[in-house]
Write a protein that holds these residues in place. Structure first.
Motif, short mmCIF file in Angstrom:
data_model
loop_
_atom_site.label_atom_id
_atom_site.label_comp_id
_atom_site.label_asym_id
_atom_site.label_seq_id
_atom_site.Cartn_x
_atom_site.Cartn_y
_atom_site.Cartn_z
N PHE A 154 -55.88 1.90 -11.33
CA PHE A 154 -54.62 2.12 -11.84
C PHE A 154 -53.95 1.11 -13.18
O PHE A 154 -54.30 -0.59 -12.78
CB PHE A 154 -53.58 2.62 -10.57
N ILE A 155 -53.51 1.53 -13.83
CA ILE A 155 -52.40 1.32 -14.82
C ILE A 155 -50.92 1.34 -15.34
O ILE A 155 -51.17 2.58 -14.77
CB ILE A 155 -52.61 0.37 -15.88
N ARG A 156 -49.98 0.29 -15.13
CA ARG A 156 -48.31 1.19 -14.93
C ARG A 156 -47.84 0.95 -16.04
O ARG A 156 -47.87 -0.54 -16.23
CB ARG A 156 -48.37 1.28 -13.24
N PHE A 157 -46.49 1.73 -16.47
CA PHE A 157 -45.51 1.15 -17.48
C PHE A 157 -44.76 1.62 -18.00
O PHE A 157 -44.72 2.63 -16.95
CB PHE A 157 -47.20 0.95 -18.68
N LYS A 158 -43.77 1.21 -18.23
CA LYS A 158 -42.85 1.92 -18.31
C LYS A 158 -42.60 3.35 -20.15
O LYS A 158 -43.83 2.91 -20.25
CB LYS A 158 -41.99 1.13 -19.79
N ARG A 159 -42.42 4.29 -19.35
CA ARG A 159 -42.85 5.67 -20.34
C ARG A 159 -42.04 5.27 -21.71
O ARG A 159 -42.70 5.80 -22.57
CB ARG A 159 -41.73 6.16 -19.95
N GLU A 161 -43.24 3.11 -23.16
CA GLU A 161 -44.44 2.57 -23.88
C GLU A 161 -45.55 2.71 -23.08
O GLU A 161 -46.76 1.75 -22.86
CB GLU A 161 -44.00 0.52 -23.63
N SER A 162 -45.61 3.75 -22.73
CA SER A 162 -46.74 4.91 -22.53
C SER A 162 -47.65 4.69 -23.79
O SER A 162 -47.74 4.52 -24.74
CB SER A 162 -46.69 6.66 -21.88
N MET A 163 -48.78 4.59 -23.07
CA MET A 163 -50.41 4.94 -23.63
C MET A 163 -50.75 6.24 -23.89
O MET A 163 -50.56 6.61 -22.32
CB MET A 163 -51.33 4.07 -22.99
N ASP A 164 -51.52 6.84 -24.75
CA ASP A 164 -52.37 8.39 -24.93
C ASP A 164 -53.83 7.86 -24.27
O ASP A 164 -54.36 6.65 -24.51
CB ASP A 164 -52.20 9.16 -25.91
N GLU A 165 -54.38 8.83 -23.66
CA GLU A 165 -55.38 8.71 -23.05
C GLU A 165 -56.21 8.06 -23.49
O GLU A 165 -57.41 7.18 -23.31
CB GLU A 165 -55.56 10.14 -22.56
N ALA A 166 -56.25 8.39 -25.13
CA ALA A 166 -57.83 7.83 -26.50
C ALA A 166 -57.30 6.55 -26.07
O ALA A 166 -58.12 5.62 -25.97
CB ALA A 166 -57.19 8.11 -27.63
N ASP A 167 -56.09 6.14 -26.14
CA ASP A 167 -55.55 4.60 -26.42
C ASP A 167 -56.14 4.10 -24.71
O ASP A 167 -57.35 2.72 -24.51
CB ASP A 167 -54.67 4.09 -26.50
N VAL A 168 -56.17 4.60 -24.06
CA VAL A 168 -56.74 4.16 -22.84
C VAL A 168 -57.76 4.05 -21.99
O VAL A 168 -58.97 3.19 -21.89
CB VAL A 168 -56.26 5.18 -21.01
N ARG A 169 -58.76 4.96 -22.99
CA ARG A 169 -60.00 5.34 -23.16
C ARG A 169 -60.58 4.14 -23.88
O ARG A 169 -61.82 3.22 -23.16
CB ARG A 169 -60.49 5.95 -23.32
N ASN A 190 -38.49 9.28 -13.56
CA ASN A 190 -38.74 9.55 -14.22
C ASN A 190 -39.10 8.08 -15.62
O ASN A 190 -38.99 8.72 -17.10
CB ASN A 190 -38.14 10.39 -14.83
N ASP A 191 -39.11 7.28 -15.07
CA ASP A 191 -38.74 5.95 -16.09
C ASP A 191 -40.35 4.82 -15.20
O ASP A 191 -40.42 4.26 -17.28
CB ASP A 191 -37.83 5.58 -15.85
N ALA A 192 -41.18 5.45 -15.06
CA ALA A 192 -42.66 4.83 -15.58
C ALA A 192 -43.92 5.77 -15.51
O ALA A 192 -43.52 6.53 -14.69
CB ALA A 192 -43.15 3.98 -14.25
N CYS A 193 -44.70 5.52 -16.04
CA CYS A 193 -46.41 6.99 -16.12
C CYS A 193 -47.66 5.89 -15.21
O CYS A 193 -47.56 4.63 -15.28
CB CYS A 193 -46.80 6.76 -17.57
N ILE A 216 -51.69 -10.88 -18.30
CA ILE A 216 -50.35 -11.21 -19.55
C ILE A 216 -50.43 -10.97 -20.16
O ILE A 216 -49.69 -10.50 -21.96
CB ILE A 216 -51.21 -11.67 -20.04
N THR A 217 -50.23 -9.08 -20.84
CA THR A 217 -50.04 -8.52 -21.43
C THR A 217 -49.23 -7.64 -20.45
O THR A 217 -49.15 -6.96 -20.20
CB THR A 217 -50.99 -7.12 -21.35
N PRO A 218 -47.60 -7.44 -21.62
CA PRO A 218 -46.15 -7.04 -21.16
C PRO A 218 -45.89 -5.39 -21.07
O PRO A 218 -45.55 -5.22 -19.77
CB PRO A 218 -45.21 -7.92 -21.81
N ARG A 219 -46.29 -5.04 -21.56
CA ARG A 219 -46.12 -3.09 -21.89
C ARG A 219 -46.51 -2.53 -20.27
O ARG A 219 -46.33 -2.31 -19.43
CB ARG A 219 -46.90 -3.11 -22.49
N PHE A 220 -48.11 -3.18 -19.23
CA PHE A 220 -48.35 -3.19 -18.10
C PHE A 220 -47.07 -3.52 -16.84
O PHE A 220 -47.23 -4.82 -17.16
CB PHE A 220 -49.93 -3.96 -18.05
N ILE A 221 -46.77 -3.05 -16.51
CA ILE A 221 -45.49 -3.82 -15.11
C ILE A 221 -45.90 -3.18 -14.22
O ILE A 221 -45.71 -3.57 -13.14
CB ILE A 221 -44.43 -2.48 -14.91
N GLY A 222 -47.65 -3.12 -13.89
CA GLY A 222 -48.02 -3.00 -12.87
C GLY A 222 -49.50 -2.47 -13.14
O GLY A 222 -50.16 -1.68 -14.13
#
Length: 230
Positions: A154-159, A161-169, A190-193, A216-222
């Protein structure tokens, strides 16, 4: 010591040796059930089956119609009871399950004890040797074969800074993972995706590479990476 007592003693000692050999392999790899557990399971199974086989001698003063011996039913009872021990050896941590091989080794150890208890020494010896081969040699064979590793992640980030499905793939593709299934959720506040996925790769090194990138990527909070295994 009469012949019956000698035979019973031989059965018990043989059961301890057979179970102990299998248990030593499990202890060497620090598995939940090791040397003592396997030795006791094998000896107990042998003891019960020996009693069933020699019930006529133990109860020679009882009327013949009072003695009802059914070794097959007793064997079924032994293996049913072993299921509780085997279940205790299985450990579930999140989506990962371990201990299945140890549970199977306990089950076959009980079966070997049953064979020894009824005096089937040759099949019991063969089963012991084959079990040791499976536990000791097969892991090496598995390491030599091309394999696919399945990972629950799983990858978690602030809403914001959310990534769409295409970016995740695309992210998974860059790290040589293929997505098998993918789901998306938003936190109750409602503050994390979060994306949850089952992914596949053929190289174990890809796991550490992906983990380092997520770390090391800041956008990922978990994030979480859990190999799926037995």
């Amino acid at each position: 010591m009469d012949a019956t007592s000698t035979e019973i003693l031989i059965n018990l000692v043989a059961a301890v040796i057979a179970g102990g050999l299998i248990g030593l392999e499990r202890s060497y790899f620090a598995r939940p059930a090791g040397f003592r557990t396997h030795a006791i399971v094998c000896m107990a199974s042998s003891l019960l089956m020996t009693y069933s086989a020699h019930q006529w001698g133990f109860m020679h003063h009882a009327p013949l119609d009072a003695i009802k011996s059914d070794p097959v039913r007793l064997a079924q009872g032994i293996l049913s009871g072993i299921g509780f021990i085997g279940a205790g050896a299985i450990i579930k941590s999140g989506l990962s399950i371990s201990g299945l091989t140890t549970a199977a080794s306990i089950w076959v150890t009980a079966s070997i004890g049953i064979l020894i208890g009824v005096g089937f020494y040759m099949p019991a010896a063969a089963a012991t040797i084959l079990t040791l081969i499976i536990l000791g040699l097969f892991p090496w064979i598995e390491d030599q074969l091309p394999s696919r590793l399945y990972i629950h992640s799983f990858i978690r980030f602030k809403r914001s800074e959310s990534m769409d499905e295409a970016d995740v793939r695309e992210l998974m593709h860059q790290h040589n993972f293929r997505i098998i299934s993918l789901s998306f959720s938003v936190s109750e506040t409602n503050d994390a995706c979060e994306y949850k996925m089952l992914v596949r790769t053929s190289d174990e090194e890809n796991i550490s590479t992906l983990a380092e990138h997520l770390r090391i990527t800041p956008r990922f909070i978990g994030y979480g990476i859990t190999p799926s295994g037995d």
